[in-house]
Design an enzyme around this catalytic site. Structure first.
Site, PDB file in Angstrom:
ATOM      1  CB  CYS A  44      -0.897  -0.015   1.239  1.00 35.00           C
ATOM      2  SG  CYS A  44      -1.718   1.554   1.526  1.00 35.00           S
ATOM      3  CB  CYS A  47       0.897   1.248   4.828  1.00 35.64           C
ATOM      4  SG  CYS A  47      -0.640   0.329   5.010  1.00 35.64           S
ATOM      5  CG  HIS A 109      -4.138  -1.265   4.453  1.00 38.52           C
ATOM      6  ND1 HIS A 109      -3.687  -0.447   3.455  1.00 38.52           N
ATOM      7  CD2 HIS A 109      -4.884  -2.232   3.859  1.00 38.52           C
ATOM      8  CE1 HIS A 109      -4.130  -0.905   2.290  1.00 38.52           C
ATOM      9  NE2 HIS A 109      -4.858  -1.984   2.511  1.00 38.52           N
ATOM     10  CG  ASN A 147     -13.582   9.648  -4.513  1.00 41.18           C
ATOM     11  OD1 ASN A 147     -14.657  10.222  -4.411  1.00 41.18           O
ATOM     12  ND2 ASN A 147     -12.670   9.998  -5.393  1.00 41.18           N
ATOM     13  CB  SER A 155      -6.875   3.990  -6.645  1.00 41.66           C
ATOM     14  OG  SER A 155      -6.362   4.977  -5.758  1.00 41.66           O
ATOM     15  CG  HIS A 158      -4.203   3.356   4.032  1.00 45.48           C
ATOM     16  ND1 HIS A 158      -3.228   2.597   4.623  1.00 45.48           N
ATOM     17  CD2 HIS A 158      -4.376   4.438   4.825  1.00 45.48           C
ATOM     18  CE1 HIS A 158      -2.830   3.197   5.729  1.00 45.48           C
ATOM     19  NE2 HIS A 158      -3.517   4.324   5.874  1.00 45.48           N
ATOM     20  CG  HIS A 160      -6.993   7.696   0.865  1.00 43.49           C
ATOM     21  ND1 HIS A 160      -7.346   6.385   0.622  1.00 43.49           N
ATOM     22  CD2 HIS A 160      -7.098   8.333  -0.336  1.00 43.49           C
ATOM     23  CE1 HIS A 160      -7.639   6.237  -0.657  1.00 43.49           C
ATOM     24  NE2 HIS A 160      -7.501   7.411  -1.273  1.00 43.49           N
ATOM     25  CD  GLN A 162      -7.718  12.436  -3.903  1.00 48.97           C
ATOM     26  OE1 GLN A 162      -7.218  13.326  -4.579  1.00 48.97           O
ATOM     27  NE2 GLN A 162      -8.166  11.315  -4.423  1.00 48.97           N
TER      28      GLN A 162
HETATM   29  P1  H2U Z   1      -8.339   7.900  -4.543  1.00 47.61           P
HETATM   30  O1  H2U Z   1      -8.798   8.596  -3.271  1.00 47.61           O
HETATM   31  O2  H2U Z   1      -9.234   8.218  -5.689  1.00 47.61           O
HETATM   32  O3  H2U Z   1      -8.094   6.464  -4.368  1.00 47.61           O
HETATM   33  O4  H2U Z   1      -6.930   8.524  -4.902  1.00 47.61           O
HETATM   34  C1  H2U Z   1      -5.753   8.424  -4.135  1.00 47.61           C
HETATM   35  C2  H2U Z   1      -4.845   9.563  -4.508  1.00 47.61           C
HETATM   36  O5  H2U Z   1      -3.523   9.261  -4.106  1.00 47.61           O
HETATM   37  C3  H2U Z   1      -4.816   9.827  -6.017  1.00 47.61           C
HETATM   38  O6  H2U Z   1      -5.251  11.143  -6.229  1.00 47.61           O
HETATM   39  C4  H2U Z   1      -2.621   9.767  -5.059  1.00 47.61           C
HETATM   40  C5  H2U Z   1      -3.342   9.650  -6.377  1.00 47.61           C
HETATM   41  O7  H2U Z   1      -2.929  10.645  -7.275  1.00 47.61           O
HETATM   42  N1  H2U Z   1      -1.377   9.019  -4.986  1.00 47.61           N
HETATM   43  C6  H2U Z   1      -0.199   9.645  -4.633  1.00 47.61           C
HETATM   44  O8  H2U Z   1      -0.194  10.863  -4.428  1.00 47.61           O
HETATM   45  N2  H2U Z   1       0.949   8.914  -4.498  1.00 47.61           N
HETATM   46  C7  H2U Z   1       1.033   7.583  -4.745  1.00 47.61           C
HETATM   47  O9  H2U Z   1       2.072   6.989  -4.543  1.00 47.61           O
HETATM   48  C8  H2U Z   1      -0.136   6.868  -5.274  1.00 47.61           C
HETATM   49  C9  H2U Z   1      -1.438   7.609  -5.306  1.00 47.61           C
HETATM   50 ZN    ZN Z   2      -2.276   1.064   3.707  1.00 45.86          ZN
END
Ligand code: H2U
Ligand code: ZN
Length: 351
Positions: A44, A47, A109, A147, A155, A158, A160, A162
């Site tokens: 992940c 994490c 996670h 989301n 995606s 974990h 999270h 934004q």
């Molecule tokens: P989701 O909340 O849609 O899953 O998006 C996770 C965000 O994490 C996504 O905007 C960012 C992606 O650009 N990300 C990083 O900044 N670094 C990473 O190593 C992978 C994902």
């Molecule tokens: Zn994680």
């Protein structure tokens, strides 16, 4: 049970309600239900201690952790206008400047907001407040969102969210700004405070309430189990959220999310986010801080609502009424189904 349209006073748009359609059969796409992962996943990128896509290593964080999105949709502009800005009566563009960050809600996670303690939830609220205030010093609009679940295009499981901040007012808050301003000019009261009061009078769309907040399925809800979270006092933004209001927010957030998970006994997918006073706006008494929850599920953990056809081309449409949806969310238990102890069985969330 008759078809009718309802008006959304926040956006000025209509929704078609057709309650008699709930009986139709479904033979279409079903969503998969994700299994619960480990507390730490070596693969992940969120994490603690793991490496992200850009090679950077996450710190060994213990509560929340915020970092700049490695694939930001909004970036600080270099120089004036950065080469964009077509202007004619047909096609227009504007340069935008901003920044995007990722907020990890917990180092664990496999923990979701729905299963966090009140204290852990309060840490997330503090992160939301800090980000709004900090980014609001520079940017006009700070959009916090989460989301959750593959059905919403998330995606990574974990926990999270934004934050995207930019130097412009996006479509949704621009509509809300116009509607709330017009209502305030006419009634000298914030639209969403009037709405909260009305809901407390009738009660049939309320999902949960406490001294400071009310969670309800809005009269004009589009998504089957859409929820609007409103303060019961004038509160324009996170900068004004303190003490008891903050604790009460942690409390009601947990009630909403526990009820969501309990509805279909699944980790309920959704997109949620906050709307509040745009930054650097001192005189805007029409604004009320609020959160929208847009979950896609319709009848079960695996059958979601599609926004297609008539909805894309005419009006959004819903089957079960907002009153029925609220009643179902009220009826489910207020304790998370995974913590409900079966006599003699080991706790399902142990470890
Ligand atoms: P989701 O909340 O849609 O899953 O998006 C996770 C965000 O994490 C996504 O905007 C960012 C992606 O650009 N990300 C990083 O900044 N670094 C990473 O190593 C992978 C994902
Ligand atoms: Zn994680």
């Amino acid at each position: 049970m008759q078809s009718h349209r309802r008006f959304n006073p926040l956006t000025g748009e209509w929704v078609l309600v057709s309650p008699h359609r709930t009986q139709r059969p479904w033979q279409g796409q079903v969503e998969s239900v994700a299994s619960i992962g480990p507390a730490h996943d070596p693969n992940c990128y969120l994490c603690p201690g793991n490496r992200r896509a850009n090679g950077e290593e996450n710190p060994d964080y213990r509560t929340t952790h915020v970092f700049t999105n490695d694939f930001s949709a909004l970036v600080p502009t270099v120089g004036e206008g950065a080469g964009v800005g077509g202007q004619d009566s047909l096609y227009r563009s504007q340069p935008v400047s901003g920044e995007c960050r990722v907020i990890c809600f917990s180092p664990r996670h496999n923990l979701t907001l729905a299963e966090m303690t009140a204290e852990e939830t309060a840490c997330v609220i503090d992160a939301w407040s800090r980000q709004t205030i900090e980014l609001g010093r520079v940017h006009k609009w700070v959009q916090l969102f989460e989301n959750k679940g593959a059905a919403m295009g998330c995606s990574n499981s974990h926990p999270h969210g934004q934050v995207w901040a930019g130097d412009f007012l996006p479509n949704e808050p621009a509509k809300e700004d116009r509607s709330q301003r017009a209502f305030f000019e006419r009634h000298q009261e914030p639209l969403l405070l009037a709405c909260a009061r009305r809901e407390l009078e009738t009660g049939d769309r309320i999902v949960a309430a406490n001294q400071h907040w009310v969670a309800l399925v809005p009269y004009w809800a589009v998504w089957p189990f859409e929820v609007l979270l409103l303060p019961l006092m004038p509160l324009r933004g996170f900068a004004e959220l303190t003490g008891n209001g903050r604790e009460a927010l942690a409390d009601i957030l947990r009630s909403i999310l526990i009820r969501y998970d309990n509805l279909f006994e699944t980790s309920f997918p959704y997109s949620m986010g906050w709307h509040g006073l745009p930054s650097q706006c001192a005189e805007n008494p029409h604004w009320q801080l609020h959160a929208h929850f847009y979950p896609p599920l319709l009848r079960s953990a695996t059958v979601k609502k599609f926004m297609v056809g008539y909805e894309l081309l005419a009006d959004p449409q819903r089957d079960i009424t907002p009153e029925q949806a609220a009643a179902r969310l009220r009826e489910v238990a207020g304790v998370h189904y995974r913590t409900r102890q079966v006599p003699g069985a080991p706790s399902p969330i142990a470890g």
